[in-house]
Scaffold this active site. Structure first.
Site, PDB file in Angstrom:
ATOM      1  N   TYR A 145      35.532 -43.425  48.761  1.00  0.00           N
ATOM      2  CA  TYR A 145      36.276 -43.847  49.950  1.00  0.00           C
ATOM      3  C   TYR A 145      36.979 -45.150  49.620  1.00  0.00           C
ATOM      4  O   TYR A 145      36.364 -46.075  49.084  1.00  0.00           O
ATOM      5  CB  TYR A 145      35.294 -44.046  51.105  1.00  0.00           C
ATOM      6  CG  TYR A 145      35.895 -44.584  52.395  1.00  0.00           C
ATOM      7  CD1 TYR A 145      35.588 -45.871  52.846  1.00  0.00           C
ATOM      8  CD2 TYR A 145      36.748 -43.809  53.166  1.00  0.00           C
ATOM      9  CE1 TYR A 145      36.117 -46.359  54.027  1.00  0.00           C
ATOM     10  CE2 TYR A 145      37.284 -44.292  54.355  1.00  0.00           C
ATOM     11  CZ  TYR A 145      36.970 -45.573  54.788  1.00  0.00           C
ATOM     12  OH  TYR A 145      37.498 -46.057  55.959  1.00  0.00           O
ATOM     13  N   ASP A 240      38.115 -49.802  42.493  1.00  0.00           N
ATOM     14  CA  ASP A 240      37.904 -50.217  43.878  1.00  0.00           C
ATOM     15  C   ASP A 240      36.533 -50.896  43.936  1.00  0.00           C
ATOM     16  O   ASP A 240      35.502 -50.226  43.998  1.00  0.00           O
ATOM     17  CB  ASP A 240      37.957 -49.010  44.813  1.00  0.00           C
ATOM     18  CG  ASP A 240      37.636 -49.415  46.245  1.00  0.00           C
ATOM     19  OD1 ASP A 240      37.742 -48.555  47.145  1.00  0.00           O
ATOM     20  OD2 ASP A 240      37.251 -50.575  46.470  1.00  0.00           O
ATOM     21  N   LYS A 268      34.838 -57.326  51.713  1.00  0.00           N
ATOM     22  CA  LYS A 268      33.422 -57.558  52.055  1.00  0.00           C
ATOM     23  C   LYS A 268      32.934 -58.958  51.643  1.00  0.00           C
ATOM     24  O   LYS A 268      33.224 -59.938  52.302  1.00  0.00           O
ATOM     25  CB  LYS A 268      32.563 -56.442  51.457  1.00  0.00           C
ATOM     26  CG  LYS A 268      32.924 -55.037  52.053  1.00  0.00           C
ATOM     27  CD  LYS A 268      32.047 -53.960  51.523  1.00  0.00           C
ATOM     28  CE  LYS A 268      32.548 -52.577  51.896  1.00  0.00           C
ATOM     29  NZ  LYS A 268      32.217 -52.167  53.265  1.00  0.00           N
TER      30      LYS A 268
HETATM   31  P1  KE4 Z   1      37.545 -51.817  54.964  1.00  0.00           P
HETATM   32  O1  KE4 Z   1      38.974 -51.452  55.322  1.00  0.00           O
HETATM   33  O2  KE4 Z   1      36.520 -51.101  55.820  1.00  0.00           O
HETATM   34  O3  KE4 Z   1      37.340 -53.346  54.902  1.00  0.00           O
HETATM   35  O4  KE4 Z   1      37.277 -51.362  53.441  1.00  0.00           O
HETATM   36  C1  KE4 Z   1      37.481 -50.005  53.116  1.00  0.00           C
HETATM   37  C2  KE4 Z   1      36.673 -49.693  51.864  1.00  0.00           C
HETATM   38  C3  KE4 Z   1      37.339 -49.598  50.657  1.00  0.00           C
HETATM   39  N1  KE4 Z   1      36.661 -49.335  49.508  1.00  0.00           N
HETATM   40  C4  KE4 Z   1      35.318 -49.179  49.514  1.00  0.00           C
HETATM   41  C5  KE4 Z   1      34.606 -48.902  48.221  1.00  0.00           C
HETATM   42  C6  KE4 Z   1      34.586 -49.273  50.729  1.00  0.00           C
HETATM   43  O5  KE4 Z   1      33.246 -49.108  50.706  1.00  0.00           O
HETATM   44  C7  KE4 Z   1      35.273 -49.533  51.923  1.00  0.00           C
HETATM   45  C8  KE4 Z   1      34.566 -49.620  53.258  1.00  0.00           C
HETATM   46  N2  KE4 Z   1      33.185 -49.286  53.257  1.00  0.00           N
HETATM   47  C9  KE4 Z   1      32.646 -48.707  54.478  1.00  0.00           C
HETATM   48  C10 KE4 Z   1      31.158 -48.443  54.248  1.00  0.00           C
HETATM   49  N3  KE4 Z   1      30.952 -47.272  53.521  1.00  0.00           N
HETATM   50  C11 KE4 Z   1      32.890 -49.593  55.656  1.00  0.00           C
HETATM   51  C12 KE4 Z   1      32.084 -49.249  56.875  1.00  0.00           C
HETATM   52  C13 KE4 Z   1      32.963 -48.764  57.990  1.00  0.00           C
HETATM   53  O6  KE4 Z   1      33.909 -47.998  57.713  1.00  0.00           O
HETATM   54  O7  KE4 Z   1      32.671 -49.137  59.145  1.00  0.00           O
END
Ligand code: KE4
Length: 428
Positions: A145, A240, A268
């Protein structure tokens, strides 16, 4: 009996004004059933819900809380920065400090651009790869993701996977026609994808340790293979590291595994809990970005002084304390305890871990990619999740998410977690 009456009230209220009552789908507990609880206080490795129930937290706001919640140095940095103004839209000194810190901690990053989320970071890195190579196609891996940008929501992990419809509605086929998805840890599939799209692949984006379908790690040699095949095909390798960055080592997974990607995405941890993302890498590529180059990318709050101050405090504390040895020790303690708990309860569990990231799958088979992860027994996971929650341990509310240990977790927290798991697993 645990009361969550106030959470229930708030959720009923939230449902009237917020779709699904949440501002991010995975928080809705749809994958585990029941209702989400609401939190109004967090400190160290613990959170307190609005009914006063204390929980050991292994979600850590999905990764940012590597030092634990409300770390005093982060709070102080936020207070001091906020008193000077919360946003300028004009360059501020914190942006320079943050950029230098990231480039220092991650040597493969020669230049970096701040964004406001991991989604923005990955979306922008993809656009930059396409602009730099003048190619259209992108290869990603199923179960990985990279945020919710249209072209990346294809067989995505995290919430998209949790809902069992990996492709999202509202994304026209034309937006994903250039996105190729291959299984993780499968060199032949990647070789075939390059052969079928020779000279057309702008970049390959991967989570170097996949944390959005639970957790699975690259097989030995796999990341080296990625580096070779992308270089041989004139495609950029994009790590990523939104989740793994500054967690699996000071320099992230690329330092832990000794791989030199062309671009890296972050988020994060670098925000210390405030909204931040970033992408960076080779200067010759990054200089293709506006205002220098033809690839446009922007953000009103990118480099926000308060968010930068929080992230700088977090990174400087990580540097000063070298928390990584402690995180490794706590991770090993949790892993061995949970393995023993599963064994004594005769429950088949495959436990994957890399440093302070982990996932227990309810299957007796190894898990190296999404197809393996999908074999896990989700009904069993649901019962396990709620049993642990009632025992005061908050795990990610989906089988397809990773757990996170912080430097604030104590060995007592781990012992309590293992004791709870030993009891709950016997009831599964
Ligand atoms: P954000 O747009 O949520 O800050 O980041 C997206 C993203 C991109 N790449 C990786 C490897 C990620 O894990 C994420 C976001 N992680 C999720 C948890 N699996 C965020 C939790 C959520 O969507 O509420």
């Amino acid at each position: 009996m645990i009361s969550r009456a106030r959470s229930e009230q708030l959720f009923a209220e939230a449902l009237k004004y917020i779709p699904g009552g949440v501002n991010s789908p995975v928080r809705a507990f749809r994958a585990v059933g029941g209702q989400p609880f609401f939190v109004n206080r967090a400190k160290g490795a613990h959170v307190w819900d609005v009914d006063g129930n204390e929980l050991i937290d292994y979600v850590g706001t999905w990764g940012p809380a590597i030092l634990g919640h409300a770390h005093p140095k982060i709070i102080k940095a936020v207070q001091q920065a906020a008193e000077q103004g919360t946003s300028f839209g004009i360059p501020n000194p914190h942006e320079v400090t943050m950029a230098k810190l990231i480039c220092e901690l991650v040597p493969n990053v020669e230049k970096v651009r701040m964004t406001n989320s991991g989604t923005e970071a990955c979306m922008s890195a993809i656009r930059l790869a396409r602009g730099f190579t003048k190619r259209d196609k992108i290869i990603k891996f199923d179960g990985c993701y990279h945020g919710h940008a249209d072209s990346l929501l294809v067989k995505a992990g995290s919430g998209a996977l949790t809902f069992g419809h990996p492709d999202s509605a509202g994304v026209p086929a034309s937006f994903t026609q250039h996105t190729i998805v291959v299984p993780y840890n499968d060199p032949e599939a990647l070789r075939a994808a390059f052969a079928a799209n020779s000279g057309q692949v702008a970049g390959v984006i991967i989570e170097p340790v996949a944390g959005n379908a639970g957790l699975y790690v690259p097989k030995p040699g796999y990341l080296e293979f990625l580096r070779e095949i992308t270089a041989a095909n004139g495609a950029l390798l994009i790590f990523d590291e939104v989740m793994t960055g500054f967690r699996l080592a000071a320099g992230g997974a690329q330092q832990r595994f000794g791989i030199k990607p062309d671009l890296s995405c972050f988020g994060k941890i670098i925000g210390g809990g405030l909204p931040v993302g970033a992408f960076g890498g080779r200067a010759d590529i990054m200089d293709y970005l506006a205002p220098l180059g033809p690839v446009y990318q922007a953000g009103t709050l990118s480099g926000n002084p308060v968010a930068m101050a929080a992230g700088i405090a977090a990174l400087e504390e990580l540097k000063a304390t070298n928390a990584f040895d402690l995180l490794e020790k706590l991770g090993a303690q949790l892993e061995s305890g949970l393995r023993d708990a599963a064994k004594s309860a005769s429950v088949p569990v495959t436990f994957n871990r890399c440093g302070s990231m982990f996932c227990g799958y309810f299957t007796d088979q190894p898990v190296h990619n999404l197809a393996d992860a999908m074999k896990s027994d989700r009904e069993r996971f649901k019962k396990y999740f709620h049993g642990m929650l009632d025992a005061g341990v908050y795990l990610a509310p989906s089988q397809f998410e990773a757990g996170f240990i912080s430097a604030a977790h104590s060995t007592e927290d781990i012992d309590r977690t293992v004791a709870a798991a030993a009891k709950v697993m016997k009831s599964l």
